[in-house]
Design a protein around this motif. Structure first.
Motif, PDB file in Angstrom:
ATOM      1  N   LEU A  10       0.870  -1.160   0.030  1.00  0.00           N
ATOM      2  CA  LEU A  10      -0.020   0.024  -0.057  1.00  0.00           C
ATOM      3  C   LEU A  10       0.889   1.242   0.017  1.00  0.00           C
ATOM      4  O   LEU A  10       0.571   2.246  -0.761  1.00  0.00           O
ATOM      5  N   SER A  11       1.953   1.233   0.695  1.00  0.00           N
ATOM      6  CA  SER A  11       2.798   2.344   0.879  1.00  0.00           C
ATOM      7  C   SER A  11       3.505   2.618  -0.376  1.00  0.00           C
ATOM      8  O   SER A  11       4.025   3.863  -0.931  1.00  0.00           O
ATOM      9  N   SER A  12       3.775   1.584  -1.452  1.00  0.00           N
ATOM     10  CA  SER A  12       4.488   1.722  -2.534  1.00  0.00           C
ATOM     11  C   SER A  12       3.347   2.411  -3.800  1.00  0.00           C
ATOM     12  O   SER A  12       3.836   2.861  -4.660  1.00  0.00           O
ATOM     13  N   HIS A  13       2.263   2.589  -3.243  1.00  0.00           N
ATOM     14  CA  HIS A  13       1.174   3.348  -4.163  1.00  0.00           C
ATOM     15  C   HIS A  13       0.999   4.894  -3.819  1.00  0.00           C
ATOM     16  O   HIS A  13       0.121   5.401  -4.485  1.00  0.00           O
ATOM     17  N   ILE A  14       1.883   5.286  -2.978  1.00  0.00           N
ATOM     18  CA  ILE A  14       1.573   6.598  -2.261  1.00  0.00           C
ATOM     19  C   ILE A  14       1.690   7.778  -3.239  1.00  0.00           C
ATOM     20  O   ILE A  14       0.787   8.847  -3.083  1.00  0.00           O
ATOM     21  N   THR A  15       2.441   7.606  -4.218  1.00  0.00           N
ATOM     22  CA  THR A  15       2.707   8.534  -5.353  1.00  0.00           C
ATOM     23  C   THR A  15       1.694   8.693  -6.454  1.00  0.00           C
ATOM     24  O   THR A  15       1.458   9.492  -7.132  1.00  0.00           O
ATOM     25  N   TRP A  17      -1.930   7.542  -5.967  1.00  0.00           N
ATOM     26  CA  TRP A  17      -3.021   7.146  -4.931  1.00  0.00           C
ATOM     27  C   TRP A  17      -4.425   7.281  -5.702  1.00  0.00           C
ATOM     28  O   TRP A  17      -4.392   8.343  -6.261  1.00  0.00           O
ATOM     29  N   SER A  21      -6.960   2.514  -3.931  1.00  0.00           N
ATOM     30  CA  SER A  21      -6.008   2.649  -2.977  1.00  0.00           C
ATOM     31  C   SER A  21      -6.828   2.846  -1.608  1.00  0.00           C
ATOM     32  O   SER A  21      -6.527   2.459  -0.492  1.00  0.00           O
ATOM     33  N   ASP A  22      -7.629   3.551  -1.636  1.00  0.00           N
ATOM     34  CA  ASP A  22      -8.525   4.109  -0.506  1.00  0.00           C
ATOM     35  C   ASP A  22      -9.242   2.790  -0.073  1.00  0.00           C
ATOM     36  O   ASP A  22      -9.321   2.603   0.983  1.00  0.00           O
ATOM     37  N   LEU A  25      -6.896   0.852   1.880  1.00  0.00           N
ATOM     38  CA  LEU A  25      -6.545   1.377   3.142  1.00  0.00           C
ATOM     39  C   LEU A  25      -7.699   0.895   4.048  1.00  0.00           C
ATOM     40  O   LEU A  25      -7.636   0.589   5.206  1.00  0.00           O
TER      41      LEU A  25
END
Length: 162
Positions: A10-15, A17, A21-22, A25
């Motif tokens: 999930l953190s690898s999709h931060i750029t 989002w 992704s929601d 999460l």
């Protein structure tokens, strides 16, 4: 331990989002909330002379749908006939793209040995004064054969620059 890969992915999709992704999460937070009572446990029921260090490594092949890179996973335990005590674990995306499952598995073994097993050898020699042999478990037969022989029989002909 069970959250490490999910949080890492999930953190690898931060750029980049998005609404998907929601949803991921929300699902992760719900899972964390409903599993707060879970605990990782270890037990030691043996004499130190019966204990040894056991490591497990594994990899998926091209598990990331965006980059097609594999993920390495490793777990380090102290084990004996009546003992199993977790020491360390790691799940990380590989820095290279693997061309086969055995190649991804070898990268996972390399990560486990370099980052988990070797840095702790002096500790194990101090804790276990008897001569012990660390054990490594792997589930891919081709990878095991490459590690045992140092050769990959499917790659017989070396590339020669002319």
């Amino acid at each position: 331990l069970d959250l490490q890969r999910a949080i890492g992915r999930l953190s690898s999709h931060i750029t980049f989002w998005d609404s998907e992704s929601d949803k991921r999460l929300d699902r992760l937070v719900t899972y964390v909330h409903t599993t707060l009572h879970y605990r990782q446990m270890g037990w030691i029921g043996d004499d130190p002379s019966e204990l040894t260090v056991v490591s497990y490594s594994d990899a998926d092949f091209a598990g990331c749908p965006r980059t097609l890179r594999s993920t390495s996973g490793a777990h380090l335990n102290i084990e004996g006939p009546n003992s199993c005590f977790p020491i360390a674990y790691r799940s990380v995306r590989q820095g290279c793209g693997a061309f086969s499952t055995p190649e991804a598995e070898i990268v996972a073994i390399n990560m486990m040995v370099r980052h988990m097993l070797l840095p702790t050898l002096s500790l194990w020699e101090r804790l276990f004064p008897h001569k012990f042999q660390p054990l490594l478990y792997e589930d891919n037969q081709a990878c095991i054969r490459v590690c045992e022989t140092g050769k990959n029989p499917t790659m017989r002909w070396p590339l020669v620059a002319r």
